[in-house]
Design an enzyme around this catalytic site. Structure first.
Site, PDB file in Angstrom:
ATOM      1  CG  ASN A   1      -0.499   6.035   5.541  1.00 28.99           C
ATOM      2  OD1 ASN A   1       0.411   6.791   5.204  1.00 28.99           O
ATOM      3  ND2 ASN A   1      -1.066   5.183   4.710  1.00 28.99           N
TER       4      ASN A   1
ATOM      5  CB  CYS B   1       2.633   6.337   0.689  1.00 32.95           C
ATOM      6  SG  CYS B   1       0.998   6.895   1.206  1.00 32.95           S
TER       7      CYS B   1
ATOM      8  CG  HIS C   1       4.098   3.767   3.738  1.00 34.83           C
ATOM      9  ND1 HIS C   1       3.969   4.993   4.372  1.00 34.83           N
ATOM     10  CD2 HIS C   1       2.896   3.522   3.154  1.00 34.83           C
ATOM     11  CE1 HIS C   1       2.750   5.452   4.172  1.00 34.83           C
ATOM     12  NE2 HIS C   1       2.080   4.581   3.443  1.00 34.83           N
TER      13      HIS C   1
HETATM   14  O1  UT7 Z   1      -0.476   4.412   2.264  1.00 28.33           O
HETATM   15  C1  UT7 Z   1      -0.880   3.935   1.013  1.00 28.33           C
HETATM   16  C2  UT7 Z   1      -1.131   2.489   1.038  1.00 28.33           C
HETATM   17  N1  UT7 Z   1      -2.325   2.183   1.790  1.00 28.33           N
HETATM   18  C3  UT7 Z   1      -2.419   1.001   2.407  1.00 28.33           C
HETATM   19  O2  UT7 Z   1      -1.505   0.243   2.421  1.00 28.33           O
HETATM   20  C4  UT7 Z   1      -3.748   0.642   3.026  1.00 28.33           C
HETATM   21  C5  UT7 Z   1      -4.062  -0.815   2.666  1.00 28.33           C
HETATM   22  N2  UT7 Z   1      -5.302  -1.307   3.180  1.00 28.33           N
HETATM   23  C6  UT7 Z   1      -5.539  -1.561   4.491  1.00 28.33           C
HETATM   24  O3  UT7 Z   1      -4.781  -1.169   5.346  1.00 28.33           O
HETATM   25  C7  UT7 Z   1      -6.763  -2.360   4.855  1.00 28.33           C
HETATM   26  O4  UT7 Z   1      -7.209  -3.021   3.712  1.00 28.33           O
HETATM   27  C8  UT7 Z   1      -7.908  -1.561   5.462  1.00 28.33           C
HETATM   28  C9  UT7 Z   1      -7.526  -1.137   6.869  1.00 28.33           C
HETATM   29  C10 UT7 Z   1      -8.228  -0.333   4.627  1.00 28.33           C
HETATM   30  C11 UT7 Z   1      -9.175  -2.425   5.500  1.00 28.33           C
HETATM   31  O5  UT7 Z   1      -8.884  -3.608   6.189  1.00 28.33           O
HETATM   32  P1  UT7 Z   1      -9.885  -4.859   6.119  1.00 28.33           P
HETATM   33  O6  UT7 Z   1     -11.199  -4.424   5.629  1.00 28.33           O
HETATM   34  O7  UT7 Z   1      -9.783  -5.524   7.422  1.00 28.33           O
HETATM   35  O8  UT7 Z   1      -9.337  -5.794   4.971  1.00 28.33           O
HETATM   36  P2  UT7 Z   1      -7.968  -6.587   4.994  1.00 28.33           P
HETATM   37  O9  UT7 Z   1      -6.913  -5.604   4.915  1.00 28.33           O
HETATM   38  O10 UT7 Z   1      -7.903  -7.522   6.154  1.00 28.33           O
HETATM   39  O11 UT7 Z   1      -8.052  -7.495   3.715  1.00 28.33           O
HETATM   40  C12 UT7 Z   1      -7.871  -6.997   2.446  1.00 28.33           C
HETATM   41  C13 UT7 Z   1      -7.793  -8.194   1.527  1.00 28.33           C
HETATM   42  C14 UT7 Z   1      -8.766  -9.331   1.862  1.00 28.33           C
HETATM   43  O12 UT7 Z   1      -9.195  -9.887   0.628  1.00 28.33           O
HETATM   44  P3  UT7 Z   1     -10.758  -9.993   0.231  1.00 28.33           P
HETATM   45  O13 UT7 Z   1     -11.374 -10.851   1.279  1.00 28.33           O
HETATM   46  O14 UT7 Z   1     -11.258  -8.574   0.222  1.00 28.33           O
HETATM   47  O15 UT7 Z   1     -10.734 -10.610  -1.128  1.00 28.33           O
HETATM   48  C15 UT7 Z   1      -7.878 -10.301   2.609  1.00 28.33           C
HETATM   49  O16 UT7 Z   1      -8.379 -11.612   2.544  1.00 28.33           O
HETATM   50  O17 UT7 Z   1      -6.485  -8.745   1.629  1.00 28.33           O
HETATM   51  C16 UT7 Z   1      -6.610 -10.145   1.829  1.00 28.33           C
HETATM   52  N3  UT7 Z   1      -5.410 -10.604   2.473  1.00 28.33           N
HETATM   53  C17 UT7 Z   1      -4.475 -11.291   1.815  1.00 28.33           C
HETATM   54  N4  UT7 Z   1      -4.382 -11.672   0.528  1.00 28.33           N
HETATM   55  C18 UT7 Z   1      -3.295 -12.355   0.160  1.00 28.33           C
HETATM   56  C19 UT7 Z   1      -5.036 -10.457   3.742  1.00 28.33           C
HETATM   57  N5  UT7 Z   1      -3.852 -11.039   3.932  1.00 28.33           N
HETATM   58  C20 UT7 Z   1      -3.487 -11.587   2.746  1.00 28.33           C
HETATM   59  C21 UT7 Z   1      -2.366 -12.337   2.301  1.00 28.33           C
HETATM   60  N6  UT7 Z   1      -2.307 -12.695   1.013  1.00 28.33           N
HETATM   61  N7  UT7 Z   1      -1.366 -12.671   3.123  1.00 28.33           N
END
Ligand code: UT7
Length: 368
Positions: free
Chosen positions: A325, A155, A295
């Protein structure tokens, strides 16, 4: 529903996006992972983007279609990502076909003779073939007399290709460079994996680079890599380390694997840090930047960066709700749409930031 769904939705049916900064539980947790950082930045001016072209396939795939087909939790995709629909390439389209369509539009918009294009760079991690490169297919289909090579930074691929093309232009070793980001993600995701498949779509975007004035180009940019995080987003088989076998295909090991939650945590950290670094090194503030094009992975990542950096919504261009994406195509496709809406004018400062598998990231403050 797929058993690999990383998390059940907090409130089923609630489609309102949660803003991370308003969630005290999440604020208390951050940051929990340590990732490699970089303080290296560079400058590369005398380069201009003279035209942009984009191509998104005709076939629209809505969240509802995926929910119905694979039993995904209704509303999960939009709530957790902001994505409502994405485009899938036709069965007879390869990545080079999308790239060629975007490139033709860029060439037509610039009104240049294709014979003057001497370099083709394609950022892609979904090439038509392992070999030859997609760039060579594009060069041949366009009938160009040009060097051609792929850059594989997932990406971040467009940002790596943009910075590479800019080096050739700035040195005078290329007069006109075609820089393309193109990916057909629908071919590499496991269709029934709710945590990965619905996030991704297919597209291509292309820019034409030429020599510009001394104040145009990358006022400051950073290309970063953290290979220690490679397994967070990978296709573990199909290369030389683990060649394909029938058993591996049967068990679905050839698909893209993403530890989405940890990629998310890395992304929110790296994106804010790299953008702040670039702005500081360039000596400009958020107010000086006309447009931020990040991105298009997840609206919550973009929202988080806006909140931490104090970027107002009118300075951010997003189209992920309609295209999802699209990996290396993400930034040039958004740029093309922003340009069509009259949001990019000569002299504007545009901040672009790509991030993804590798792990890699690429951030550039470009004077248009
Ligand atoms: O294109 C390549 C890059 N790909 C991406 O950027 C995709 C990244 N991932 C995502 O978009 C999402 O994780 C999914 C859609 C795949 C899944 O979403 P979800 O299952 O709702 O998880 P989430 O994204 O809300 O949370 C991921 C983690 C969580 O931690 P734990 O509980 O698994 O330990 C959240 O608590 O990220 C954590 N989180 C944060 N951590 C630090 C959320 N916001 C924050 C923050 N600081 N501000």
């Amino acid at each position: 529903m797929n058993s690999q769904n990383p998390v059940a939705p907090a409130k089923t049916g609630d489609l309102v996006l949660e803003r991370i900064e308003s969630n005290p539980k999440v604020q208390a947790q951050a940051p929990r992972l340590m990732f490699r950082k970089s303080n290296r930045t560079n400058t590369l001016t005398g380069v201009a983007v003279t035209s942009i072209g984009a191509y998104v396939p005709d076939r629209i795939v809505t969240n509802a279609e995926l929910e119905n087909r694979y039993g995904f939790e209704p509303g999960w995709v939009e709530k957790r990502t902001g994505i409502k629909e994405r485009r899938y390439a036709a069965d007879d389209e390869g990545t080079s076909d999308l790239a060629v369509k975007a490139a033709r539009r860029a060439i037509a918009a610039a009104g240049v003779d294709p014979a003057e294009i001497d370099l083709v760079l394609v950022g892609t991690f979904t090439p038509d073939y392992t070999c030859p490169s997609t760039a060579c297919l594009v060069q041949n289909k366009l009938g160009l007399d040009a060097a051609a090579v792929d850059l594989q930074a997932a990406c971040s691929g467009f940002m790596y290709a943009l910075a590479t093309g800019a080096q050739f232009i700035a040195t005078g070793n290329s007069k006109r460079a075609l820089v393309i980001g193109a990916d057909i993600n629908s071919r590499i995701v496991e269709p029934s994996d709710q945590g990965t498949a619905p996030l991704f779509g297919d597209a291509a975007g292309a820019v034409l680079l030429e020599a510009g004035s001394s104040n145009q180009g990358l006022l400051c940019y950073q290309l970063g890599a953290d290979g220690a995080g490679g397994s967070m987003l990978d296709r573990p088989v199909g290369g030389t380390a683990r060649p394909l076998t029938a058993d591996l295909i049967t068990s679905g090991q050839h698909y893209l694997k993403m530890d989405g939650r940890n990629v998310f945590k890395w992304a929110i950290q790296v994106v804010t840090e790299t953008i702040q670094l670039i702005l500081d090194r360039a000596g400009v503030g958020v107010d000086d930047v006309k447009l931020f094009v990040l991105h298009q992975a997840n609206i919550r990542i973009i929202d988080h960066a806006m909140s931490v950096l104090g970027i107002p919504a009118h300075k951010v261009f997003n189209n992920l709700e309609r295209v999802g994406n699209t990996s290396a195509a993400s930034i040039p496709v958004a740029l093309e749409e922003a340009n069509r809406q009259g949001k990019l004018e000569s002299g504007d400062l545009v901040l672009m930031c790509g991030f993804g598998a590798g792990l890699t990231w690429g951030t550039g403050l470009f004077r248009w």
